[in-house]
Design a protein around this motif. Sequence first.
Motif, PDB file in Angstrom:
ATOM      1  N   GLY A  40      -4.548  -5.502 -17.457  1.00 35.38           N
ATOM      2  CA  GLY A  40      -3.559  -6.445 -17.966  1.00 35.38           C
ATOM      3  C   GLY A  40      -3.378  -6.323 -19.471  1.00 35.38           C
ATOM      4  N   LEU A  41      -4.475  -6.232 -20.194  1.00 37.30           N
ATOM      5  CA  LEU A  41      -4.395  -6.135 -21.653  1.00 37.30           C
ATOM      6  C   LEU A  41      -3.742  -4.833 -22.099  1.00 37.30           C
ATOM      7  CD1 LEU A  41      -7.911  -7.580 -22.562  1.00 37.30           C
ATOM      8  CD2 LEU A  41      -5.694  -8.716 -22.822  1.00 37.30           C
ATOM      9  N   SER A  42      -3.809  -3.797 -21.267  1.00 39.49           N
ATOM     10  CA  SER A  42      -3.200  -2.506 -21.622  1.00 39.49           C
ATOM     11  C   SER A  42      -1.675  -2.560 -21.587  1.00 39.49           C
ATOM     12  CB  SER A  42      -3.703  -1.405 -20.685  1.00 39.49           C
ATOM     13  OG  SER A  42      -3.121  -1.534 -19.387  1.00 39.49           O
ATOM     14  N   ILE A 151       0.257 -13.447 -17.854  1.00 41.04           N
ATOM     15  CA  ILE A 151      -0.428 -13.998 -16.684  1.00 41.04           C
ATOM     16  C   ILE A 151      -0.950 -12.833 -15.851  1.00 41.04           C
ATOM     17  CG2 ILE A 151      -0.180 -15.375 -14.571  1.00 41.04           C
ATOM     18  CD1 ILE A 151       2.297 -16.674 -15.919  1.00 41.04           C
ATOM     19  N   CYS A 152      -2.236 -12.841 -15.522  1.00 44.20           N
ATOM     20  CA  CYS A 152      -2.817 -11.746 -14.754  1.00 44.20           C
ATOM     21  C   CYS A 152      -3.575 -12.324 -13.562  1.00 44.20           C
ATOM     22  CB  CYS A 152      -3.756 -10.945 -15.644  1.00 44.20           C
ATOM     23  SG  CYS A 152      -3.865  -9.203 -15.233  1.00 44.20           S
ATOM     24  N   CYS A 153      -3.239 -11.854 -12.361  1.00 36.59           N
ATOM     25  CA  CYS A 153      -3.832 -12.380 -11.128  1.00 36.59           C
ATOM     26  C   CYS A 153      -4.201 -11.254 -10.177  1.00 36.59           C
ATOM     27  CB  CYS A 153      -2.849 -13.304 -10.406  1.00 36.59           C
ATOM     28  SG  CYS A 153      -2.334 -14.749 -11.349  1.00 36.59           S
ATOM     29  N   GLU A 154      -5.329 -11.398  -9.513  1.00 40.91           N
ATOM     30  CA  GLU A 154      -5.696 -10.463  -8.452  1.00 40.91           C
ATOM     31  C   GLU A 154      -4.914 -10.745  -7.180  1.00 40.91           C
ATOM     32  OE1 GLU A 154      -9.911 -10.720  -7.903  1.00 40.91           O
ATOM     33  OE2 GLU A 154     -10.300  -9.119  -9.349  1.00 40.91           O
ATOM     34  N   ALA A 155      -4.626 -12.008  -6.913  1.00 42.70           N
ATOM     35  CA  ALA A 155      -3.961 -12.419  -5.675  1.00 42.70           C
ATOM     36  C   ALA A 155      -2.537 -12.877  -5.960  1.00 42.70           C
ATOM     37  CB  ALA A 155      -4.743 -13.544  -5.008  1.00 42.70           C
ATOM     38  N   SER A 156      -1.581 -12.394  -5.163  1.00 41.84           N
ATOM     39  CA  SER A 156      -0.180 -12.781  -5.370  1.00 41.84           C
ATOM     40  C   SER A 156       0.585 -12.933  -4.059  1.00 41.84           C
ATOM     41  CB  SER A 156       0.520 -11.758  -6.263  1.00 41.84           C
ATOM     42  OG  SER A 156       0.519 -10.471  -5.653  1.00 41.84           O
ATOM     43  N   ALA A 175       4.745 -13.183  -7.487  1.00 39.15           N
ATOM     44  CA  ALA A 175       5.334 -12.789  -8.769  1.00 39.15           C
ATOM     45  C   ALA A 175       6.717 -13.407  -8.934  1.00 39.15           C
ATOM     46  CB  ALA A 175       5.414 -11.273  -8.845  1.00 39.15           C
ATOM     47  N   GLN A 176       7.481 -13.453  -7.835  1.00 38.86           N
ATOM     48  CA  GLN A 176       8.827 -14.010  -7.902  1.00 38.86           C
ATOM     49  C   GLN A 176       8.804 -15.494  -8.274  1.00 38.86           C
ATOM     50  OE1 GLN A 176       7.597 -12.161  -5.413  1.00 38.86           O
ATOM     51  NE2 GLN A 176       8.825 -10.279  -5.560  1.00 38.86           N
ATOM     52  N   ASP A 177       7.843 -16.245  -7.723  1.00 41.72           N
ATOM     53  CA  ASP A 177       7.738 -17.670  -8.046  1.00 41.72           C
ATOM     54  C   ASP A 177       7.361 -17.872  -9.511  1.00 41.72           C
ATOM     55  OD1 ASP A 177       8.415 -18.412  -5.493  1.00 41.72           O
ATOM     56  OD2 ASP A 177       6.345 -18.724  -4.818  1.00 41.72           O
ATOM     57  N   LEU A 178       6.440 -17.059 -10.009  1.00 44.98           N
ATOM     58  CA  LEU A 178       6.054 -17.159 -11.409  1.00 44.98           C
ATOM     59  C   LEU A 178       7.223 -16.811 -12.324  1.00 44.98           C
ATOM     60  CD1 LEU A 178       2.514 -15.495 -11.260  1.00 44.98           C
ATOM     61  CD2 LEU A 178       3.014 -17.934 -11.521  1.00 44.98           C
ATOM     62  N   GLU A 179       7.936 -15.752 -11.997  1.00 47.64           N
ATOM     63  CA  GLU A 179       9.084 -15.343 -12.804  1.00 47.64           C
ATOM     64  C   GLU A 179      10.142 -16.447 -12.846  1.00 47.64           C
ATOM     65  OE1 GLU A 179      10.325 -11.831 -10.859  1.00 47.64           O
ATOM     66  OE2 GLU A 179       8.710 -10.578 -11.658  1.00 47.64           O
ATOM     67  N   SER A 180      10.421 -17.053 -11.694  1.00 47.09           N
ATOM     68  CA  SER A 180      11.446 -18.096 -11.620  1.00 47.09           C
ATOM     69  C   SER A 180      11.053 -19.308 -12.454  1.00 47.09           C
ATOM     70  CB  SER A 180      11.678 -18.516 -10.166  1.00 47.09           C
ATOM     71  OG  SER A 180      12.204 -17.455  -9.409  1.00 47.09           O
ATOM     72  N   CYS A 181       9.794 -19.704 -12.361  1.00 55.14           N
ATOM     73  CA  CYS A 181       9.333 -20.862 -13.116  1.00 55.14           C
ATOM     74  C   CYS A 181       9.339 -20.575 -14.617  1.00 55.14           C
ATOM     75  CB  CYS A 181       7.935 -21.265 -12.648  1.00 55.14           C
ATOM     76  SG  CYS A 181       7.387 -22.851 -13.322  1.00 55.14           S
ATOM     77  N   THR A 192       7.180  -7.815 -14.659  1.00 53.89           N
ATOM     78  CA  THR A 192       5.989  -7.853 -13.810  1.00 53.89           C
ATOM     79  C   THR A 192       5.486  -6.434 -13.583  1.00 53.89           C
ATOM     80  OG1 THR A 192       6.631  -9.884 -12.663  1.00 53.89           O
ATOM     81  CG2 THR A 192       5.072  -8.451 -11.534  1.00 53.89           C
ATOM     82  N   HIS A 193       4.204  -6.238 -13.829  1.00 54.33           N
ATOM     83  CA  HIS A 193       3.525  -4.972 -13.549  1.00 54.33           C
ATOM     84  C   HIS A 193       2.633  -5.185 -12.326  1.00 54.33           C
ATOM     85  CE1 HIS A 193       4.708  -3.587 -17.603  1.00 54.33           C
ATOM     86  NE2 HIS A 193       4.462  -4.841 -17.949  1.00 54.33           N
ATOM     87  N   ARG A 194       2.542  -4.168 -11.488  1.00 51.90           N
ATOM     88  CA  ARG A 194       1.777  -4.286 -10.246  1.00 51.90           C
ATOM     89  C   ARG A 194       0.719  -3.199 -10.160  1.00 51.90           C
ATOM     90  NH1 ARG A 194       4.360  -7.777  -6.678  1.00 51.90           N
ATOM     91  NH2 ARG A 194       6.487  -8.344  -7.288  1.00 51.90           N
ATOM     92  N   ARG A 195      -0.390  -3.554  -9.530  1.00 49.58           N
ATOM     93  CA  ARG A 195      -1.481  -2.602  -9.317  1.00 49.58           C
ATOM     94  C   ARG A 195      -2.120  -2.900  -7.971  1.00 49.58           C
ATOM     95  NH1 ARG A 195      -7.327  -2.330 -12.337  1.00 49.58           N
ATOM     96  NH2 ARG A 195      -7.534  -4.253 -11.105  1.00 49.58           N
ATOM     97  N   ASN A 196      -2.454  -1.838  -7.235  1.00 53.03           N
ATOM     98  CA  ASN A 196      -3.080  -2.004  -5.919  1.00 53.03           C
ATOM     99  C   ASN A 196      -2.195  -2.863  -5.021  1.00 53.03           C
ATOM    100  OD1 ASN A 196      -5.205  -0.492  -6.954  1.00 53.03           O
ATOM    101  ND2 ASN A 196      -6.364  -2.305  -7.570  1.00 53.03           N
ATOM    102  N   LYS A 197      -2.784  -3.622  -4.131  1.00 46.33           N
ATOM    103  CA  LYS A 197      -1.999  -4.365  -3.152  1.00 46.33           C
ATOM    104  C   LYS A 197      -1.390  -5.630  -3.726  1.00 46.33           C
ATOM    105  CE  LYS A 197      -2.314  -6.539   1.411  1.00 46.33           C
ATOM    106  NZ  LYS A 197      -3.214  -6.892   2.552  1.00 46.33           N
ATOM    107  N   GLU A 198      -2.180  -6.417  -4.461  1.00 45.10           N
ATOM    108  CA  GLU A 198      -1.712  -7.727  -4.893  1.00 45.10           C
ATOM    109  C   GLU A 198      -1.833  -7.989  -6.381  1.00 45.10           C
ATOM    110  OE1 GLU A 198      -2.442 -11.398  -2.750  1.00 45.10           O
ATOM    111  OE2 GLU A 198      -3.503 -10.260  -1.226  1.00 45.10           O
ATOM    112  N   ASN A 199      -2.521  -7.137  -7.134  1.00 37.25           N
ATOM    113  CA  ASN A 199      -2.719  -7.405  -8.563  1.00 37.25           C
ATOM    114  C   ASN A 199      -1.381  -7.434  -9.291  1.00 37.25           C
ATOM    115  OD1 ASN A 199      -5.761  -5.402  -9.018  1.00 37.25           O
ATOM    116  ND2 ASN A 199      -5.367  -7.173  -7.729  1.00 37.25           N
ATOM    117  N   ILE A 200      -1.170  -8.475 -10.088  1.00 39.48           N
ATOM    118  CA  ILE A 200       0.058  -8.571 -10.877  1.00 39.48           C
ATOM    119  C   ILE A 200      -0.272  -8.961 -12.315  1.00 39.48           C
ATOM    120  CG2 ILE A 200       1.608  -9.112  -8.958  1.00 39.48           C
ATOM    121  CD1 ILE A 200       1.474 -12.075  -9.843  1.00 39.48           C
TER     122      ILE A 200
END
Length: 208
Positions: A40-42, A151-156, A175-181, A192-200
């Motif tokens: 996330g920091l990268s 905002i960085c989350c493992e689960a999305s 991610a869509q809900d966070l973006e909208s809010c 939004t950047h994505r990694r693996n299955k759910e990391n955002i």
Amino acid sequence: MKKKNIINSILQNTRMPEGFFGRIILRGMNKGHASLSRWGLSQIEWKSDWTILDIGCGGGANLKRMADFCPQGKIYGIDISSESVKFARKEIKKLLNTRCFISQGNVMNLPYEKGTFDLITAFETVYFWGNLQKTFNEVHRVLKNGGLFLICCEASDPSDETWTSRIDGMVVHSAQDLESCLARCGFSNITTHRRNKENICVIAQKIQ
């Protein structure tokens, strides 16, 4: 069944670390979330003199990382858990009260002046923020114009109840809900950047 109840009781410390098991969870978070945090920091183009706030600073590992990115800056951490605050202060003790400042507090009412921070981060914590619009408005208030919110989350995936069924008060946001809010709260340049299955990693900017 008893074993499951005990485990679930321990897992509540991911939301509000307390006591012995809280300290175990905080140590685990510092190690277990390291890869997500570095990723996330990268995504950020750093400036050495930024003033930064990490909301839900937990065990303090990210405060140390960001202090390295901003050697002329100041790093603030806030957490609702007194156990987390004590743990993080020990983690960052060499910089405590000189370049790093850690307080107990609630994201619903951040104890900072308007336009204080260049960057605000939230790692693995928005699950527990409740009213996202109110908390995002608070973040927006204390950001400088041009400042960033990460905002960085493992689960999305809100449909996956693996953790929400076990941890009280945990809500997974897409991610869509966070973006909208974020957009409703006045943020711009939302990516939004994505990694693996759910990391955002969602990054938004305050522009006014």
